[in-house]
Design a protein around this motif. Structure first.
Motif, mmCIF file in Angstrom:
data_model
loop_
_atom_site.group_PDB
_atom_site.id
_atom_site.type_symbol
_atom_site.label_atom_id
_atom_site.label_comp_id
_atom_site.label_asym_id
_atom_site.label_seq_id
_atom_site.Cartn_x
_atom_site.Cartn_y
_atom_site.Cartn_z
ATOM 1 N N SER A 52 60.313 -6.973 -40.490
ATOM 2 C CA SER A 52 59.988 -8.146 -40.723
ATOM 3 C C SER A 52 60.163 -8.453 -42.442
ATOM 4 O O SER A 52 60.363 -9.670 -42.836
ATOM 5 C CB SER A 52 58.620 -8.735 -40.272
ATOM 6 O OG SER A 52 57.680 -8.034 -40.604
ATOM 7 N N HIS A 53 59.780 -7.424 -43.092
ATOM 8 C CA HIS A 53 59.925 -7.770 -44.392
ATOM 9 C C HIS A 53 60.428 -6.183 -45.143
ATOM 10 O O HIS A 53 59.622 -5.243 -44.728
ATOM 11 C CB HIS A 53 58.518 -8.082 -45.273
ATOM 12 C CG HIS A 53 58.615 -8.109 -46.422
ATOM 13 N ND1 HIS A 53 58.909 -9.373 -47.162
ATOM 14 C CD2 HIS A 53 58.227 -7.219 -47.411
ATOM 15 C CE1 HIS A 53 58.804 -9.051 -48.577
ATOM 16 N NE2 HIS A 53 58.330 -7.861 -48.623
ATOM 17 N N GLN A 54 61.312 -6.366 -46.168
ATOM 18 C CA GLN A 54 61.697 -5.093 -46.497
ATOM 19 C C GLN A 54 60.905 -4.734 -47.790
ATOM 20 O O GLN A 54 61.318 -5.078 -49.089
ATOM 21 C CB GLN A 54 63.362 -5.221 -46.797
ATOM 22 C CG GLN A 54 64.175 -4.952 -45.665
ATOM 23 C CD GLN A 54 64.330 -6.244 -44.919
ATOM 24 O OE1 GLN A 54 64.850 -7.422 -45.245
ATOM 25 N NE2 GLN A 54 63.792 -5.992 -43.657
ATOM 26 N N TYR A 55 59.853 -4.254 -47.614
ATOM 27 C CA TYR A 55 59.151 -3.666 -48.749
ATOM 28 C C TYR A 55 59.799 -2.797 -49.690
ATOM 29 O O TYR A 55 60.616 -2.060 -49.322
ATOM 30 C CB TYR A 55 57.748 -2.945 -48.004
ATOM 31 C CG TYR A 55 56.964 -4.151 -47.364
ATOM 32 C CD1 TYR A 55 55.890 -4.744 -47.693
ATOM 33 C CD2 TYR A 55 56.987 -3.802 -46.002
ATOM 34 C CE1 TYR A 55 55.287 -5.413 -47.234
ATOM 35 C CE2 TYR A 55 56.283 -4.644 -45.031
ATOM 36 C CZ TYR A 55 55.247 -5.233 -45.730
ATOM 37 O OH TYR A 55 54.446 -6.366 -44.949
ATOM 38 N N ASP A 56 59.327 -3.025 -50.969
ATOM 39 C CA ASP A 56 59.897 -1.986 -52.014
ATOM 40 C C ASP A 56 59.482 -0.360 -51.629
ATOM 41 O O ASP A 56 60.009 0.557 -52.132
ATOM 42 C CB ASP A 56 59.401 -2.623 -53.436
ATOM 43 C CG ASP A 56 60.140 -3.924 -53.508
ATOM 44 O OD1 ASP A 56 61.192 -4.198 -52.969
ATOM 45 O OD2 ASP A 56 59.709 -4.627 -54.307
ATOM 46 N N VAL A 57 58.009 -0.479 -51.365
ATOM 47 C CA VAL A 57 57.495 0.943 -51.094
ATOM 48 C C VAL A 57 56.596 1.001 -49.866
ATOM 49 O O VAL A 57 55.776 -0.153 -49.602
ATOM 50 C CB VAL A 57 56.403 1.178 -52.605
ATOM 51 C CG1 VAL A 57 55.689 2.411 -52.515
ATOM 52 C CG2 VAL A 57 57.290 1.002 -53.706
ATOM 53 N N ILE A 58 56.705 2.102 -49.578
ATOM 54 C CA ILE A 58 55.871 2.311 -48.157
ATOM 55 C C ILE A 58 55.356 3.860 -48.487
ATOM 56 O O ILE A 58 55.805 4.704 -48.878
ATOM 57 C CB ILE A 58 56.544 2.389 -46.769
ATOM 58 C CG1 ILE A 58 57.515 1.393 -46.784
ATOM 59 C CG2 ILE A 58 55.811 2.629 -45.527
ATOM 60 C CD1 ILE A 58 58.994 1.450 -47.251
ATOM 61 N N TYR A 59 54.056 3.962 -48.009
ATOM 62 C CA TYR A 59 53.138 5.203 -48.051
ATOM 63 C C TYR A 59 52.403 5.334 -46.890
ATOM 64 O O TYR A 59 51.943 4.269 -46.158
ATOM 65 C CB TYR A 59 52.441 5.428 -49.234
ATOM 66 C CG TYR A 59 51.358 4.404 -49.337
ATOM 67 C CD1 TYR A 59 50.067 5.100 -49.107
ATOM 68 C CD2 TYR A 59 51.266 3.694 -50.174
ATOM 69 C CE1 TYR A 59 48.800 4.436 -49.233
ATOM 70 C CE2 TYR A 59 50.109 2.627 -50.553
ATOM 71 C CZ TYR A 59 48.996 3.134 -50.096
ATOM 72 O OH TYR A 59 47.922 2.471 -49.999
#
Length: 824
Positions: free
Chosen positions: A403-410
């Motif tokens: 739903s949203h292309q985050y810049d960072v995922i952890y």
């Protein structure tokens, strides 16, 4: 229940008639030995009926029957919901297996009638205890009717007389996770308190307009034997050495307390993880799921003389991913050809594995940069050469981007002990927490970032070798705050003889590099601060001491009623211990009656031009008293302080002020210790007891707490106003304390209002005070006080439904909010 090779339990069965249809809800668990479960079947009046079935993990059943389950996962549970219009006469539920059908429930017309008539209220009594010190009984559990409404709860004694009691409802997300209740009905937990007499028997009455249940209350005491046995199984030589070192360093009393805390934790982590990781059935289902947004993820790895066994597991865990649009980019700086030959021989035909043999070893940063240069994906994931992933790691990362292309995922992570082959030390992380990140690299793995950002900020800097990823992440976070945290253990950091995870003293240069990474990050942002490394054994942890800009006035607000000696201790510490001098002290006189109090006030005002006594002539209302003083305060910053506190660390106000001057900060709390130097406050988490609770309470002043958070600055949703600093402009923008919270909830409510405005609430671990808690007002030890407290909690629950339902973003959802802090 065991029937031949069939094992099962029906935990709940509710059959209700609504205005539109009949609704059946069944929960429990089942499995058949030597047979695979293929599903369930439901029959109403002899005809198959459609239903929804939620598969659930049931670690309790798994633990009980582990010897029969062998390699099966813990997804033994089910929660079945069915709606139908035909009046039920007969009902059956069966387990479908690879070897046939097994009946779990079979109800005749008479039995159906009985269930339909008597299952309007569903409940469970978790515990009933009697506190002998004040003759108070506490019953805890959950209850609701078929509409999801909490029943009225009352207590009667053995003569049938109603006993005055206090009822508090609490959130029970564990029931929603197990499918026993719907998520919107999770505020169904209860805690009933009432005065009791020794030897008397009591009953709890659950009432709705349609039904009434009577529950006999029998005292249940915890049994320490089970936890002790589990704890003893985990003892090994390394833990014995660590325990002995802790005993020598902290003494017998603290060692005993630490053991009791370990026992209270119950289940060991290795067992917990194996029961809660993705099941093989779920893995196979994931392989067939096609996600709408499917970016390529480039995992970048630097290898150096890596053992083939570690390479095989590292690469194998990528090959096992349920999400397949990935590439593995390996740059090898080894001084032998072993890694190159192994990879070419084993994986040379898989074009998703991109390998480059470097002409020399360029160090960890140089080698990682070479791996990054091979990447062609939209996202880049940092991966270590001897670690490994869960099979759903990349799937969960990409699912979070739909739903949203985050810049960072952890993600969350743990360690894998190579010698014992067990999982250990889970790092259940909060959502992004900038103050915690400036205290140590709590994120580490698994870290995924958009490739566009990497190209913009540049690659790893060799100046920070050993903490190159820490510096890299700082530069990423300076570029974006579009960050998403996946609260699942998806990455395993291997502990072996050569790893930092096993021997933290082996790489001191890493910690020096980490300190430099923090300091340079702050310089780039134009923030003046000093970064100090914490002493052994807190490796890789830092104090970031923010410089105070100018000498702004701090108005210290202290409500007081009598108790001169208590107040004197507080005031003396502000003059004799405190090193920050530009303060005014506003004592809010609240209906004192002792002449010594007024004499002391006169002495203070005569001796100190910066002390003023304000007279509050109305009844006690903590919120109104502090609002009254805040209006008259001259300072840019307000320090709300209880009269039963005493400064320990001389620069405590200066520390809090340095943090509070940051434009993004709206409130700062301190580390508060009981008189015996154990922790009273080190941050507040929303959700405990249907309201909020302090964490790390009771540990020693020098103890690290969970993942060292008691010793480091970090962000929380709330801190206690027993010692809390707020910029006056923020206090006014938030509307001050809410007067409807007379005694309880007022500080947590204010913090949540400050958070709603977009400000941070910071726990300052280096501002240290004693808090001789509740010496003035007393504890909630009377029925009147208990009723008032619960009334205010009820108002709080209504006002902050959203965070109570969703959970505290600074507290990981893997922790069980119905138990003690940091318990899973």
């Amino acid at each position: 229940m065991k029937k031949k090779d069939l094992f099962y339990s029906i935990d709940g069965l509710r059959l209700t008639k609504t205005d539109f249809d009949y609704c059946l809800r069944v929960s429990g668990w089942a499995f058949k030995n030597y047979a695979a479960t293929t599903g369930y079947s439901l029959s109403i009046n002899g005809k198959p009926e459609d239903f929804e079935c939620k598969s659930l993990k049931r670690p309790d059943a798994y633990r009980l029957h582990r010897k029969f389950l062998q390699d099966r996962d813990s997804s033994l549970g089910f929660a079945i919901t069915a709606h139908f219009t035909e009046k039920p006469e007969t009902l059956s539920l069966s387990l479908e297996t690879s070897t046939g059908t097994e009946v779990l429930i079979k109800l005749s017309p008479g039995q159906v009638n009985k269930v339909l008539q008597n299952q309007i209220i569903e409940y469970y009594l978790d515990s009933f205890t009697v506190q002998e010190s004040n003759s108070t009984a506490v019953a805890a559990g959950w209850a609701l009717d078929y509409t999801g409404t909490n029943p009225e709860i009352s207590i009667i004694d053995e003569s049938g007389q109603t006993v005055e009691s206090t009822v508090r409802f609490e959130n029970r997300p564990d029931l929603a996770r197990q499918g026993i209740v719907e998520k919107r009905h999770s505020l169904c937990g209860f805690r009933v308190m009432f005065p009791c007499s020794s030897g008397h028997r009591y009953k709890m009455i659950l009432s709705t307009p349609y039904d009434q249940k009577t529950v006999n209350l029998r005292e249940r005491r915890a049994n320490i034997l089970g936890p002790l046995i589990r704890y003893s199984r985990e003892i090994n030589p390394r833990k014995v050495r660590n325990a002995y070192a802790y005993l020598r360093r902290n003494g017998v009393q603290q060692f005993y307390r630490r053991v009791m805390q370990a026992l209270a934790g119950g289940q060991n982590y290795d067992e917990w993880f194996r029961m809660n990781r993705i099941s093989m059935d779920e893995v196979e289902k994931q392989r067939d799921i096609r996600l709408g947004y499917s970016p390529k993820i480039s995992l970048v790895v630097a290898t150096y003389n890596t053992k083939p066994r570690y390479l095989e597991e590292m690469i194998g865990s990528v090959l096992d991913q349920t999400y397949t649009n990935w590439e593995l980019c390996i740059a090898d700086g080894s001084d032998t050809s072993i890694v190159e030959e192994f990879i070419h021989e084993r994986y040379g035909k898989d074009d998703r594995i991109v390998f480059r043999k470097l002409d020399q070893n360029y160090g960890i940063s140089g080698n990682m940069n070479a791996a990054c240069e091979l990447a062609t994906g939209e996202y880049i994931g940092l991966y270590d050469h001897d670690d490994f992933l869960e099979p759903d790691t990349l799937f969960e990362v990409v699912r979070s981007l739909q739903s949203h292309q985050y810049d960072v995922i952890y993600t969350d992570e743990d360690k894998f002990d190579d010698s014992t082959q067990k999982y250990a030390d889970p790092n259940f992380k909060p959502d992004f927490n900038v103050d915690l990140f400036r205290s140590h690299n709590y994120i580490t793995h698994f870290f995924v970032v958009k490739a566009d950002i990497v190209h913009k900020i540049g690659l790893m800097n060799p100046r920070y070798d050993g903490a190159q990823d820490y510096d890299f992440m700082f530069r990423v976070f300076e570029e974006t705050q579009d960050i998403y945290h996946i609260p699942k253990i998806l990455y395993h950091w291997r502990m072996h003889n050569l790893s930092t995870a096993m021997d933290p003293e082996s790489k001191q240069y890493c910690y020096d590099a980490g300190r430099n990474a923090i300091a340079d990050h702050l310089k780039r942002l134009g923030i003046e601060a000093e970064v100090r490394m914490l002493p052994k054994p807190f490796y890789g942890c830092y104090e970031t001491k923010y410089s105070v800009s100018g000498q702004p006035m701090v108005s210290i607000i202290i409500p007081n009623k009598d108790n001169v000696e208590t107040l004197k201790t507080c005031i003396d510490s502000l003059f004799k211990v405190n090193t920050y001098k530009n303060v005014e002290i506003l004592i809010v006189e609240n209906n004192s009656t002792d002449s010594k109090t007024f004499s002391y006030y006169r002495d203070l005002e005569t001796s100190h031009a910066n002390i003023h006594v304000l007279n509050w002539k109305n009844g006690f209302n903590y919120s109104s008293i502090n609002n009254f003083a805040a209006e008259k305060a001259s300072g840019e910053y307000l320090l709300f302080l209880n009269n039963d506190t005493e400064m320990i660390k001389p620069d405590s106000i200066e520390n809090m002020l340095g943090v509070c001057q940051r434009p993004e900060v709206g409130a700062v709390g301190a580390k508060l210790l009981y008189e015996d130097d154990t922790v009273q406050h080190a941050g507040v988490v929303i959700g405990f007891g249907g309201y909020a609770g302090h964490i790390n309470t009771g540990i020693s002043a020098d103890d690290a707490g969970y993942m060292m958070r008691a010793r480091m600055n970090c962000d929380y949703s709330a801190v206690t106003a027993a010692c809390m600093m707020v910029p006056k402009r923020v206090f006014e923008e938030a509307g001050g304390f809410d007067p409807q919270f007379v005694v309880a909830c007022n500080d947590v409510d204010l913090c949540l209002k400050i958070r709603e405005l977009g400000f941070l609430v910071v726990y300052d671990a280096f501002s240290i005070w004693h808090h001789y808690e509740s010496k003035t007002r007393g504890y909630e030890d009377s029925q009147e006080k208990i009723d008032r407290f619960n009334s205010e909690v009820s108002v709080f629950q209504d006002k902050w439904k959203d965070i109570l339902s969703k959970g505290d973003p600074y507290y990981n959802p893997n922790f069980d909010i119905t138990r003690g802090p940091f318990e899973y």
